[in-house]
Each structure stands twice: as structure tokens, then as C-alpha cells.
Design an enzyme around this catalytic site. Structure first.
Site, PDB file in Angstrom:
ATOM      1  N   HIS A   6       0.804  -0.984   0.326  1.00  0.00           N
ATOM      2  CA  HIS A   6       0.000  -0.195   0.019  1.00  0.00           C
ATOM      3  C   HIS A   6       1.307   1.591   0.149  1.00  0.00           C
ATOM      4  O   HIS A   6       0.765   2.308  -0.571  1.00  0.00           O
ATOM      5  CB  HIS A   6      -1.228   0.427   1.165  1.00  0.00           C
ATOM      6  CG  HIS A   6      -2.214  -0.849   0.779  1.00  0.00           C
ATOM      7  ND1 HIS A   6      -1.858  -2.262   0.911  1.00  0.00           N
ATOM      8  CD2 HIS A   6      -3.487  -0.575   0.887  1.00  0.00           C
ATOM      9  CE1 HIS A   6      -3.894  -2.493   0.798  1.00  0.00           C
ATOM     10  NE2 HIS A   6      -3.941  -1.315   0.736  1.00  0.00           N
ATOM     11  N   LYS A  50      -9.601  -8.806   7.832  1.00  0.00           N
ATOM     12  CA  LYS A  50     -10.366  -9.455   9.154  1.00  0.00           C
ATOM     13  C   LYS A  50     -10.281  -7.770   9.720  1.00  0.00           C
ATOM     14  O   LYS A  50      -9.407  -7.336  10.082  1.00  0.00           O
ATOM     15  CB  LYS A  50      -9.813 -10.916   9.483  1.00  0.00           C
ATOM     16  CG  LYS A  50      -8.050  -9.867  10.164  1.00  0.00           C
ATOM     17  CD  LYS A  50      -7.438 -11.487  11.133  1.00  0.00           C
ATOM     18  CE  LYS A  50      -6.749 -11.129  11.795  1.00  0.00           C
ATOM     19  NZ  LYS A  50      -5.562 -11.855  12.502  1.00  0.00           N
TER      20      LYS A  50
END
Length: 140
Positions: free
Chosen positions: A9, A69
Site C-alpha cells: 500500500h 479481518k
């Protein structure tokens, strides 16, 4: 879908800031917050909030969803609603089980990151549930 964790990222953001193209078409893509082990023996999700700093930007660029998650920040939930995206959850602690769902993988970018490189994956019967829907409804 594509894999991308923290380091990937950050590199995507650096490319953008330098005016360079992304190594894959982010428009309508799905990003899985995972870094597979060598040979994809395990392929479990990582904690999603670590990507929250980058997520609104990628949603603006056109990704339609993420898989991971855990909870997301209010800023991310607002961006999911604004861009009509979806946050999916998969089973934490079941990396070996999830790895068996991979049909094919292809290294796309950032080989130097090892397991945190970006891969394009094809999967079959990959278990997901909606964590945050496009209207901002949050399972948590």
C-alpha cells in the site's frame, strides 16, 4: 483479486505521488489484505485497520472492495459508503485452509517485498462474509 498489505500500500501511494501508473488497474478491483507464505502454503488475512490510512484513497481511485479481518475506522466506513464499496471478512487463523482455494497466482509488482508483493489470484469457493456493506452497515 489482488493481494496487498502495508508495504505494498505504501509503495502504491509512492507511485501515485510520483505521477506513475499503478502496476494493475485498481478500477473495480478487489484487494485482499494478505501476504502468502512461500508457495502459498498459508494464505490468511491480516488485520485490516493497518491499511486504513490508505483505504479512502484507493476507494476514490475505484477499488470496489477489500478482504481482511477486523474492524475498520470511521473514516474507512464513511469512504466505503461514499464510494459504494464493500468490506469482506474471511476466516482468521485458517491460512492453510484458505490457501487450498487458490487456483492460480501471478506476481504483479514489488517482488522485492517477498510475501508482501502484489499478486493477482484466481480462487474458487473462497469463504467471505460482508463486514461492511455499501450502505455503511457494519457487522461489528
Amino acid at each position: 483479486f489482488y493481494t496487498a498489505r502495508d508495504a505494498a500500500h505504501k509503495k502504491l501511494m509512492q507511485l501515485y505521488l510520483k505521477g506513475k501508473k499503478f502496476p494493475f488497474d485498481v478500477k473495480n478491483s478487489l484487494i485482499y489484505y494478505a501476504g502468502p507464505t512461500p508457495n502459498f502454503a498459508s494464505f490468511g488475512p491480516t488485520t485490516s485497520f493497518r491499511m486504513d490510512i490508505f483505504t479512502p484513497f484507493l476507494l476514490k481511485k475505484g477499488i470496489f472492495g477489500m478482504i481482511g479481518k477486523g474492524r475498520r475506522s470511521k473514516k474507512v466506513k464513511d469512504a466505503i459508503k461514499k464510494y459504494k464499496a464493500v468490506y469482506f471478512l474471511t476466516i482468521g487463523g485458517a491460512g492453510a485452509y484458505l490457501a487450498k482455494r487458490i487456483i492460480s497466482s501471478k506476481l504483479i509488482a514489488f517482488k522485492e517485498l517477498g510475501p508482501e508483493a502484489i499478486y493477482e489470484l484466481k480462487v474458487k469457493n473462497f469463504p467471505l462474509i460482508v463486514g461492511i456493506d455499501s450502505k455503511g452497515n457494519d457487522i461489528y
